[in-house]
Design an enzyme around this catalytic site. Structure first.
Site, mmCIF file in Angstrom:
data_model
loop_
_atom_site.group_PDB
_atom_site.id
_atom_site.type_symbol
_atom_site.label_atom_id
_atom_site.label_comp_id
_atom_site.label_asym_id
_atom_site.label_seq_id
_atom_site.Cartn_x
_atom_site.Cartn_y
_atom_site.Cartn_z
ATOM 1 C CD GLU A 144 -3.045 -0.924 0.292
ATOM 2 O OE1 GLU A 144 -3.883 -1.817 0.164
ATOM 3 O OE2 GLU A 144 -3.099 0.150 -0.319
ATOM 4 C CB CYS A 166 -1.352 7.084 0.676
ATOM 5 S SG CYS A 166 -2.842 6.225 1.136
HETATM 6 O O1 TXE Z 1 6.815 5.665 4.865
HETATM 7 P P1 TXE Z 1 8.187 4.852 4.941
HETATM 8 P P2 TXE Z 1 6.294 6.671 5.948
HETATM 9 C C1 TXE Z 1 2.642 6.184 2.141
HETATM 10 C C2 TXE Z 1 2.572 7.644 1.809
HETATM 11 C C3 TXE Z 1 4.003 8.067 2.004
HETATM 12 C C4 TXE Z 1 4.512 7.167 3.101
HETATM 13 C C5 TXE Z 1 4.619 7.905 4.402
HETATM 14 O O2 TXE Z 1 2.107 7.826 0.510
HETATM 15 O O3 TXE Z 1 4.708 7.805 0.798
HETATM 16 O O4 TXE Z 1 3.576 6.090 3.238
HETATM 17 O O5 TXE Z 1 4.813 6.984 5.444
HETATM 18 C C6 TXE Z 1 9.309 0.806 7.498
HETATM 19 N N1 TXE Z 1 12.396 -2.745 5.418
HETATM 20 N N2 TXE Z 1 1.336 5.726 2.544
HETATM 21 O O6 TXE Z 1 7.128 7.902 5.866
HETATM 22 O O7 TXE Z 1 9.344 5.689 5.277
HETATM 23 C C7 TXE Z 1 9.316 2.035 8.371
HETATM 24 O O8 TXE Z 1 9.944 1.783 9.605
HETATM 25 C C8 TXE Z 1 11.312 -2.881 6.209
HETATM 26 C C9 TXE Z 1 0.600 4.884 1.642
HETATM 27 O O9 TXE Z 1 6.174 5.974 7.269
HETATM 28 O O10 TXE Z 1 8.208 4.093 3.687
HETATM 29 C C10 TXE Z 1 7.823 2.284 8.525
HETATM 30 O O11 TXE Z 1 7.280 1.483 9.549
HETATM 31 N N3 TXE Z 1 10.599 -1.845 6.704
HETATM 32 C C11 TXE Z 1 -0.594 4.280 2.275
HETATM 33 C C12 TXE Z 1 7.248 1.843 7.186
HETATM 34 O O12 TXE Z 1 8.233 1.021 6.588
HETATM 35 C C13 TXE Z 1 10.998 -0.598 6.354
HETATM 36 C C14 TXE Z 1 -1.354 5.168 3.194
HETATM 37 C C15 TXE Z 1 6.918 2.981 6.247
HETATM 38 O O13 TXE Z 1 8.014 3.830 6.186
HETATM 39 C C16 TXE Z 1 12.114 -0.364 5.519
HETATM 40 C C17 TXE Z 1 -0.461 5.882 4.073
HETATM 41 C C18 TXE Z 1 12.828 -1.507 5.051
HETATM 42 N N4 TXE Z 1 13.895 -1.392 4.252
HETATM 43 C C19 TXE Z 1 0.830 6.200 3.713
HETATM 44 N N5 TXE Z 1 12.244 0.999 5.359
HETATM 45 C C20 TXE Z 1 -1.552 3.578 1.338
HETATM 46 N N6 TXE Z 1 -1.317 3.518 0.041
HETATM 47 O O14 TXE Z 1 -2.526 3.040 1.830
HETATM 48 C C21 TXE Z 1 11.253 1.565 6.070
HETATM 49 N N7 TXE Z 1 10.493 0.619 6.675
#
Ligand code: TXE
Length: 499
Positions: free
Chosen positions: A258, A292
């Site tokens: 997502e 998002c």
């Molecule tokens: O995302 P991050 P964020 C998306 C929104 C935006 C983002 C914001 O569009 O792009 O989420 O949320 C973990 N291996 N959506 O800043 O940085 C990290 O610890 C494993 C879409 O939090 O990507 C966190 O728990 N895990 C959505 C999570 O991933 C890892 C609706 C997300 O972090 C990792 C809401 C790794 N290598 C927000 N790197 C939808 N489409 O429904 C990071 N994490």
């Protein structure tokens, strides 16, 4: 639960631990990290950082609980999920306040959406759990039946904008299908996943079926790499999704992604102007724009554009930016100082690239936390960074168009494909565009309404799989075919005496 590390104003919370095997446990790593209140920039709580050993401990607890949980009937599993839904609803005000302290979003939103949409997922999947069946295929002299079975230990990884909703949207279908789960909330919003764990425990969920580990990308990586994990469901940025998929491939894990978006909201000249302006504001300023599926590229048909922008700006100026605990606040604080600075950089870039900043866009000067006044850019062009890249803040880009064919091409001209909106009174045009827009979700004459019955998710780079709706079941279960022979085995080989 550790000491109460109060921040200024006494809004501090106790240390946030892990939840493994039905109880709170301290991280074996012994490492704690700070979690700040976005509205005050003060320390909200300290959080236990799970390391690979803690992750293995949590996965082992989920594995130990799996046999009993998946052998229970759907009725039994569903009853516990529905009970947990009732407990969350009873605690809505308390948990909504915690969500506000953790995320900076307005209490008016949190009390109306966050906890209740999570409870809806528990109720919905708790209601269909008993109806998860296979099928009978009659073959005459034999028959086949299929069994819809659990995948095993599932991992949920959450983003920071809707913490408890995301935790529920992943846990509810997973548990309904007989899986067990280890959930990691975002390191920026660790608090309310533990409220879900408490509600499930109180509802009678056996220890180890739902576990919570705290930590950052390193903890997430350890979860994704763990050989005992059958599936990973991530809510996060596109880049994170690509990384997680790559890591999960090493052990052929199921994945649900997502991810981010830069969705179009298309307003035709025949649209109801007030509704279209309301939708554009909801699609860009709800949760400070940290949603998002937001419609951040607002395409307005040329003949309506001036009136639309005039009406929009007048209403944006009425929005109250401030203390998210104040029920009168419309726009709260962004999640972190770094994110606020990133959003402000996008505003500066928009002006540098020639867009007209019609309203907002500056940091709110008299507030201690990370607040940006909701911004509307007009006279945008498709090549601008504010039009192409996900900002994930209160920044709307208004563009104009002159034909349906043109706006469809431009709306689809992105690597993302999460959602889209269309405002028109022309029924055929609305459904024609719904069919042609490259998005996982399309709203006609409204925006961002996401009942739990509606499959949620994106196409293209915005994700894989679906959450919510019956569609989610396919992503948390697998089919086994059982062939039953009613006659003899067809024998092509010679037998003694028959040769
Ligand atoms: O995302 P991050 P964020 C998306 C929104 C935006 C983002 C914001 O569009 O792009 O989420 O949320 C973990 N291996 N959506 O800043 O940085 C990290 O610890 C494993 C879409 O939090 O990507 C966190 O728990 N895990 C959505 C999570 O991933 C890892 C609706 C997300 O972090 C990792 C809401 C790794 N290598 C927000 N790197 C939808 N489409 O429904 C990071 N994490």
């Amino acid at each position: 639960m550790g000491d109460s590390s109060g921040g200024p104003g006494g809004l501090g919370l106790p240390d946030q631990e892990l939840h493994i095997g039905g109880v709170r446990v301290a991280a074996r790593s012994g490492v704690l990290f700070d979690n700040l209140n976005p509205a005050t920039a003060a320390l909200l709580c300290r959080v236990h950082m799970a390391d690979a050993g803690d992750v293995s401990h949590a996965v082992a607890a989920a594995q130990a609980a799996l046999g009993d949980w998946r052998r229970r009937s759907g009725m039994e599993r569903g009853r516990i999920l529905r009970r947990a839904a009732d407990i969350l609803r009873a605690r809505n005000a308390e948990i909504a306040r915690l969500e506000v302290l953790d995320t900076g979003k307005p209490i008016s939103e949190a009390i109306a959406v966050d906890v209740l949409s999570g409870a809806d997922a528990l109720e919905y999947f708790g209601s269909i759990a008993a109806g998860l069946t296979g099928e009978h295929i009659d073959l005459g002299q034999s028959f086949v039946y299929t069994r819809r079975e659990a995948l095993g230990v599932c991992v949920g990884i959450g983003a920071w904008n809707y913490p408890i909703q995301i935790a529920c949207w992943k846990a509810a279908p997973a548990l309904a299908c007989g899986n067990t789960m280890v959930f990691k909330p975002s390191e920026l919003t660790p608090v309310t996943a533990l409220c879900l764990a408490d509600a499930l425990t109180e509802a009678g969920l056996p220890p180890g079926v739902f576990n919570v580990v705290q930590g950052d990308h390193r903890t997430g990586q350890a979860l994704v790499r763990h050989p005992g994990v059958a599936k990973v469901s991530l809510t996060g940025e596109v880049g994170t999704g690509r990384t997680v998929m790559r890591e999960a491939a090493a052990t052929l894990k199921h994945v649900t992604m997502e991810l981010g978006g830069k969705s179009p909201l298309i307003v035709f000249a025949d649209a109801d102007l007030d509704n279209a302006v309301t939708a554009a504001m909801l699609a860009n300023f709800y949760t400070q724009g940290e949603v998002c599926s937001n419609g951040t590229r607002v395409f307005v048909e040329e003949g309506l554009r001036d009136r639309f922008v005039e009406a929009l700006v007048a209403r944006v100026k009425l929005l109250k930016v401030g203390d998210p605990l104040d029920p009168a606040t419309h726009v709260g604080a962004l999640i972190s100082q770094g994110h606020m600075e990133r959003v402000l950089d996008f505003v500066a870039e928009g002006e540098r690239q020639g867009a007209r900043l019609a309203v907002g866009g500056a940091r709110a000067p008299d507030l201690p936390g990370w607040f940006v006044a909701p911004a509307v850019f007009d006279h945008c062009t498709d090549d601008m960074r504010i039009v192409r890249e996900e900002i994930f803040g209160p920044v709307m880009s208004v563009l104009s168009f002159t034909s349906e064919r043109e706006v469809l091409s431009r709306a689809n001209g992105t690597e993302f494909g999460l959602s889209a909106g269309v405002f028109t009174r022309d029924l055929q045009r609305g459904h024609r565009l719904a069919a042609e827009l490259e998005a996982g979700m399309v709203w006609l004459n409204t925006y961002n309404v996401t009942p739990v019955e509606m499959p949620f998710g994106g196409v293209k780079q915005s994700g894989l799989g679906r959450e919510n709706g019956h569609a989610a079941i396919a992503h948390y279960s697998q089919l086994k075919s059982v062939y039953v022979e009613l006659g003899d085995v067809a024998n092509p080989y010679p037998v003694p005496g028959n040769d």
